[in-house]
Structures are given as structure tokens and as C-alpha cells.
Design a protein around this motif. Structure first.
Motif, PDB file in Angstrom:
ATOM      1  N   SER A 106       0.826  -1.203   0.000  1.00  0.00           N
ATOM      2  CA  SER A 106       0.000   0.000   0.000  1.00  0.00           C
ATOM      3  C   SER A 106       0.864   1.258   0.000  1.00  0.00           C
ATOM      4  O   SER A 106       0.380   2.352  -0.291  1.00  0.00           O
ATOM      5  N   GLY A 107       2.140   1.094   0.330  1.00  0.00           N
ATOM      6  CA  GLY A 107       3.028   2.251   0.375  1.00  0.00           C
ATOM      7  C   GLY A 107       3.116   2.982  -0.949  1.00  0.00           C
ATOM      8  O   GLY A 107       3.145   4.218  -0.987  1.00  0.00           O
ATOM      9  N   ALA A 108       3.161   2.234  -2.049  1.00  0.00           N
ATOM     10  CA  ALA A 108       3.251   2.865  -3.371  1.00  0.00           C
ATOM     11  C   ALA A 108       2.019   3.711  -3.650  1.00  0.00           C
ATOM     12  O   ALA A 108       2.108   4.815  -4.202  1.00  0.00           O
ATOM     13  N   VAL A 109       0.860   3.208  -3.251  1.00  0.00           N
ATOM     14  CA  VAL A 109      -0.386   3.955  -3.451  1.00  0.00           C
ATOM     15  C   VAL A 109      -0.356   5.245  -2.656  1.00  0.00           C
ATOM     16  O   VAL A 109      -0.668   6.324  -3.169  1.00  0.00           O
ATOM     17  N   MET A 110       0.053   5.158  -1.393  1.00  0.00           N
ATOM     18  CA  MET A 110       0.028   6.339  -0.546  1.00  0.00           C
ATOM     19  C   MET A 110       1.107   7.343  -0.905  1.00  0.00           C
ATOM     20  O   MET A 110       0.947   8.543  -0.692  1.00  0.00           O
ATOM     21  N   ARG A 111       2.222   6.871  -1.462  1.00  0.00           N
ATOM     22  CA  ARG A 111       3.220   7.827  -1.951  1.00  0.00           C
ATOM     23  C   ARG A 111       2.653   8.646  -3.105  1.00  0.00           C
ATOM     24  O   ARG A 111       2.912   9.852  -3.212  1.00  0.00           O
ATOM     25  N   ALA A 112       1.865   7.987  -3.958  1.00  0.00           N
ATOM     26  CA  ALA A 112       1.239   8.704  -5.070  1.00  0.00           C
ATOM     27  C   ALA A 112       0.224   9.717  -4.557  1.00  0.00           C
ATOM     28  O   ALA A 112       0.151  10.854  -5.053  1.00  0.00           O
TER      29      ALA A 112
END
Length: 276
Positions: A12-18
Motif C-alpha cells: 500500500s506504500g506505493a499507493v500512498m506515496r502517489a
């Protein structure tokens, strides 16, 4: 000011970085500092910074307010679904942890007795029927894990509320043999006496059944959110998107209304036990 969830270290980190990157771009385009944006939407500078750095998952209100203040025309608010899906993905793989965070847990089952209610013998029969078959070590590991999850019902403090609706078919299906089923029915009668548990039965002769699409769970978490859990064949999925969770909530309410009352249900289970 609301406190948002910390971001767990997973995909989920990639989503939240976006999400954080988009908020930062819109903020800078508007000429606002983090403290100014926070003051405008009712949050502190530290939380705005944490969201932009993907250290916090923003609540829907945060995204809605930021969208209005930054004039994003719905582009920031549209990320609410991404935030909802990223909120609990790791906990889906750790059902015990998610259940422990619930203040209320509802469950409808039309295939087997709910895992939180199963005896060890019944659980072993359920896992033993799996094809391809588990190895003996894997079978024992899964049974032990299921039994460990049941500690949440036996806890003496901070108990959540439980309500279970079991389709009549689950009370009559002799998984593991008739003696295993008898002990399972006796276990249901014991748990049904607990003050924080409502156990209901949905008879097969009911002309209405809002649960024909299959078994599912609803968990109301400490923060107030409601999420659903689906475990179908090889797929376990979390339903965190508010509208989808609301549909399950409405459906579960209908199922409970169609089922026997808790008192009637215990009498029904006693009747089935006498026939087994």
C-alpha cells in the motif's frame, strides 16, 4: 483534530506515496505551506507533512477538505477509494489482528460454522476436507491458528460485541462425523449463553434469504469505520470502500431480521442436537 492511521510497511506504500505526491503538488501550486493547508482544512502541520511523505493514510474528510481548499476540482477527493483500499491490506492477512481491533463483529455463514465458534475437532475436519490436501504439519498449524483466534471471545476484558447468523444447513452438515457435529452443536449452545454474543439461525424453510450470495463478515472498528471480509475459495478480500461496506451492512441487517431471534435460535439448535 482526527488522528489518522499509521501506514504499514507493505504494497500500500506505493499507493500512498502517489496520494501524498499529488497533495504536495496541488498545495505548492496554490502557494500554501503545510501549516497553512493544515489550518485551512482543520489538521495540524505535522499530519499534512506525514500524509505528503506517505507516513499517514488520510481520512476521506482530509481529502475532501483539501480538494476544496486547493481547488482540485475533485481530483484529490477521487483518491478516497485508493486510501480506503490501502488502509488495511496487511491486516487482511492477519485476521486475528483485525478482529482484535473490532468493537463489534457480525458474521453470516451458509457453508460451515464460523471459525470463531468451531471446536478443534470440527476445525480439523474443515481443513482436512481441503483439496489439494494440506500436509499434516500445515493442517496442525492452521488448526492451532484458528483456535488461537478464539481467544477474542474468551477474553475477560474489553470484549467486543458478537453476532453470528448460521444457516440451518451448517447445523446439519456432519463434517467429521456425527459425534463431531454433536460436540460442535453443544459448543454453539455454550457460546450462545455469553452476554456479549447473539447467535441466530436462519432456517432453510425461510422464503426470503438476503445471504444467498454467500458467507461474509462485518467488523466495526474502534475508529468508527465498518469493513467487510469475504473468504471465498482461494480468495480472501477486504471490503473497505464505504459504499460497498454499507451494502454489506444493509444486507446483514436483512439477514438478521429474517433469522430466528437468539432465544429461538438456541431452542432450534437444541432441537437439531436432539435429532443428531
Amino acid at each position: 483534530m482526527s488522528e489518522d492511521h499509521g501506514l504499514e510497511e507493505d504494497d500500500s506504500g506505493a499507493v500512498m506515496r502517489a496520494v501524498g505526491r499529488q497533495i504536495k503538488l496541488w498545495r505548492e501550486a496554490a502557494g500554501l505551506k503545510q501549516a497553512e493547508l493544515g489550518a485551512a482544512i482543520g489538521y495540524g502541520e505535522e499530519l499534512v507533512s506525514a500524509v505528503e511523505r506517505a507516513r499517514r493514510i488520510p481520512r476521506p474528510e482530509f481529502l475532501d477538505n483539501a480538494d476544496k481548499v486547493l481547488g482540485a476540482g475533485g481530483k484529490i477527493a477521487a483518491m478516497k477509494k485508493d486510501g480506503a483500499e490501502a488502509r488495511y491490506p496487511k491486516k487482511v492477512r492477519d485476521v486475528k489482528k483485525l478482529e482484535a481491533e473490532a468493537v463489534e463483529l457480525g458474521s453470516y455463514n451458509n457453508s460451515v460454522v464460523d471459525g470463531l465458534l468451531q471446536t478443534e475437532e470440527y476445525a480439523r475436519a474443515v481443513f482436512g476436507d481441503r483439496r489439494p490436501a494440506f500436509t499434516e504439519d500445515e493442517l496442525e498449524r492452521r488448526v492451532a491458528a484458528r483456535m488461537a483466534r478464539q481467544e477474542i471471545i474468551d477474553a475477560t476484558t474489553a470484549r467486543p460485541l458478537f453476532n453470528f447468523v448460521q444457516c440451518e444447513s451448517t447445523l446439519r452438515r456432519p463434517l467429521g462425523g456425527r459425534m463431531v457435529l454433536r460436540r460442535q452443536l453443544e459448543r454453539l449452545l455454550e457460546i450462545g449463553q455469553l452476554r456479549n454474543v447473539d447467535l441466530q439461525v436462519l432456517p432453510l424453510n425461510r422464503e426470503e434469504n438476503a445471504g444467498v450470495d454467500g458467507s461474509f463478515r462485518l467488523l466495526r472498528l474502534k475508529e468508527g469505520a465498518t469493513v467487510g471480509l469475504n473468504e471465498i475459495q482461494l480468495i480472501s478480500s477486504l471490503i473497505a470502500e464505504p459504499k460497498a461496506a454499507q451494502i454489506l451492512d444493509i444486507r446483514y441487517g436483512a439477514i438478521r431480521a429474517q433469522a430466528l431471534t437468539p432465544r429461538e435460535s438456541l431452542a432450534f439448535i437444541e432441537k437439531v442436537l436432539g435429532e443428531t
